[in-house]
Design an enzyme around this catalytic site. Structure first.
Site, PDB file in Angstrom:
ATOM      1  N   ARG A  35       0.818  -1.219   0.000  1.00  0.00           N
ATOM      2  CA  ARG A  35       0.000   0.000   0.000  1.00  0.00           C
ATOM      3  C   ARG A  35       0.849   1.265   0.000  1.00  0.00           C
ATOM      4  O   ARG A  35       0.425   2.296  -0.533  1.00  0.00           O
ATOM      5  CB  ARG A  35      -0.944  -0.008   1.200  1.00  0.00           C
ATOM      6  CG  ARG A  35      -2.064  -0.993   0.975  1.00  0.00           C
ATOM      7  CD  ARG A  35      -3.076  -0.991   2.065  1.00  0.00           C
ATOM      8  NE  ARG A  35      -4.243  -1.753   1.648  1.00  0.00           N
ATOM      9  CZ  ARG A  35      -5.180  -2.208   2.457  1.00  0.00           C
ATOM     10  NH1 ARG A  35      -5.101  -1.985   3.746  1.00  0.00           N
ATOM     11  NH2 ARG A  35      -6.195  -2.881   1.980  1.00  0.00           N
ATOM     12  N   LYS A 196     -20.789 -16.815  -3.121  1.00  0.00           N
ATOM     13  CA  LYS A 196     -22.250 -16.643  -3.132  1.00  0.00           C
ATOM     14  C   LYS A 196     -22.785 -15.799  -4.282  1.00  0.00           C
ATOM     15  O   LYS A 196     -22.213 -14.765  -4.612  1.00  0.00           O
ATOM     16  CB  LYS A 196     -22.679 -15.990  -1.821  1.00  0.00           C
ATOM     17  CG  LYS A 196     -22.468 -16.897  -0.630  1.00  0.00           C
ATOM     18  CD  LYS A 196     -22.951 -16.209   0.609  1.00  0.00           C
ATOM     19  CE  LYS A 196     -23.001 -17.201   1.759  1.00  0.00           C
ATOM     20  NZ  LYS A 196     -23.428 -16.540   2.993  1.00  0.00           N
ATOM     21  N   GLY A 352     -12.998  -8.237  -4.015  1.00  0.00           N
ATOM     22  CA  GLY A 352     -13.081  -9.446  -3.176  1.00  0.00           C
ATOM     23  C   GLY A 352     -11.833 -10.294  -3.230  1.00  0.00           C
ATOM     24  O   GLY A 352     -10.711  -9.787  -3.270  1.00  0.00           O
ATOM     25  N   GLY A 375     -13.275  -4.024  -1.563  1.00  0.00           N
ATOM     26  CA  GLY A 375     -14.630  -3.493  -1.385  1.00  0.00           C
ATOM     27  C   GLY A 375     -14.910  -2.333  -2.319  1.00  0.00           C
ATOM     28  O   GLY A 375     -16.008  -2.228  -2.893  1.00  0.00           O
TER      29      GLY A 375
END
Ligand code: AMP
Length: 393
Positions: A35, A196, A352, A375
């Site tokens: 980062r 999902k 994700g 996200g």
């Protein structure tokens, strides 16, 4: 919307929201500098112009002023990564921080203490945002990982600046997604995998009008297979989402999107890496078995679609990639995407878990772009305008 190249920072203080929410070990040493590296081009541009970067970030989820979440622990690492001296302000607002910011000489950086030591940060407090704004002449947001969160330092603070812009990282993320969703080149293929259907439904609905091929894999594929009348044993399923799965297939057909579902799977008895497993037809899994990875025929079928694609979006693994025995489908997909990229396709991995899968198997260096914000990317794929980006308009 302005980008960092629209400004010359000579003699200016740049207040930069970075995402330095980095992992630390027990001795408070940074264990992954990604980062910090990601923000480096923006910081260097400001330094090279002769400006003074003032860096602000959050770290972890502190309850008030918790020493273990102090950004002082990362100051030396920032200094090493950027290659210049980093000064540290013990509070992110106030007179002392302001004096330190004003006293910066060219070639120095000021790192502010954790924004979340003030509860006003997450509460989007205007007074707090105004106090932050005193630390810079130009506001730069380069914190893609938190751009989907509306906090004082990512949104409200921008109100206090005439001059504001995206940093290089934010710009690159936005441009990469734009390249995928507004491409003139065809075919455009999206691979949507993961656990999902429910967590990906908005993404699928938003991208359908923009793609030619939709590859559905991973655990979420079983809801589609069951909805079509297949026998899926004890595989992961969301029974209440079967109608939704069928409606996605209908919408795809109506929009001329070719949907590719898995045809075979690697099935086993328990959700574990140690049991025996068998390759079988995904529509005929015995009652006591569950499918945990894409089978060989599926891998081949998906690879053929990828090979002819010019633009590829990869979101979500094709199997339980955390287990060695069930990582083959995800690896085969990564390989196919890497090969297509080497032949000129543009590939974006993001949103994700696919980023960790790509990194785990070394595909992060072989695709065109790996998003830095799980996200945030997922929300952009859902068609939302991120608050951190909107604030710069
Ligand atoms: P997501 O965060 O939605 O992208 O889902 C990622 C997770 O899906 C990973 O942890 C995978 O292990 C899991 N997953 C992928 N395929 C399967 C499967 N066939 N059965 C159960 N979990 C799966």
């Amino acid at each position: 919307m302005k980008t960092i190249d629209d400004f010359n920072f000579k003699g200016k203080q740049a207040l930069i929201r970075v995402d330095f929410n980095v992992p630390l070990d027990q001795d408070r040493k940074v264990t992954d500098i990604s980062r910090i590296l990601a923000a480096k081009p923006t910081i260097l541009k400001i330094l090279e112009d002769g400006g003074a970067p003032v860096l602000m970030s959050h770290l972890g989820r502190p309850e008030g002023n918790e020493e273990k979440y102090s950004l002082k622990h990362i100051a030396n690492t920032v200094s090493d990564v950027i290659g210049v001296r980093v000064k540290f302000a013990e509070d992110c607002i106030g007179k002392k921080a302001q004096e330190m910011a004003e006293a910066l000489v060219p070639g120095e950086i000021l790192l502010l203490e954790n924004l979340r030591f003030h509860k006003e940060e997450k509460a989007c407090d205007r007074g707090f945002a105004e106090a932050l704004s005193k630390l810079g002449d130009i506001y730069v947001n380069d914190a893609f990982g938190t751009a989907h969160r509306a906090h004082a330092s990512t949104t409200v603070v921008a109100d206090f600046f005439e001059d504001k812009c995206m940093g290089y990282l934010l710009q690159k993320e936005v441009e990469s997604l734009d390249k995928v969703l507004h491409s003139k080149e065809k075919p455009v293929t999206a691979v949507i995998g993961g656990a999902k259907v429910s967590s990906k439904i908005t993404v699928i609905e938003n991208i359908l009008p923009k793609i030619d091929h939709l590859i559905i894999g991973g655990g979420m594929a079983f809801t589609f297979i069951k909805a079509q009348g297949g026998k899926i044993g004890t595989s992961l399923v969301e029974d209440d989402k079967q109608d939704l799965a069928l409606s996605i297939l209908e919408k795809a057909k109506a929009q001329n999107v070719e949907v590719h579902l898995p045809v075979d799977t690697i099935a086993t008895k328990d959700f574990s890496d140690s049991g025996e497993n068998t390759v079988m037809d995904i529509k005929a899994i015995p009652d006591h078995l569950m499918g945990l990875d894409a089978g060989p025929e599926t891998r081949e079928k998906f690879a053929q679609v990828i090979a002819k694609s010019k633009i590829i979006l990869w979101n979500g693994p094709l199997g339980v990639f955390e287990m060695e025995n069930y990582s083959g489908g995800t690896i085969a997909l990564g390989k196919a995407i890497a090969e297509a990229t080497a032949k000129g396709a543009f590939s974006l991995v993001g949103g994700g878990d696919s980023v960790s899968a790509a990194k785990k198997f070394g595909f992060d260096k072989q695709v065109s772009y790996v998003s830095t914000g799980g996200g945030a990317m997922l929300e952009m794929l859902e068609g939302k305008t991120l608050p951190g980006i909107k604030a710069l308009e």
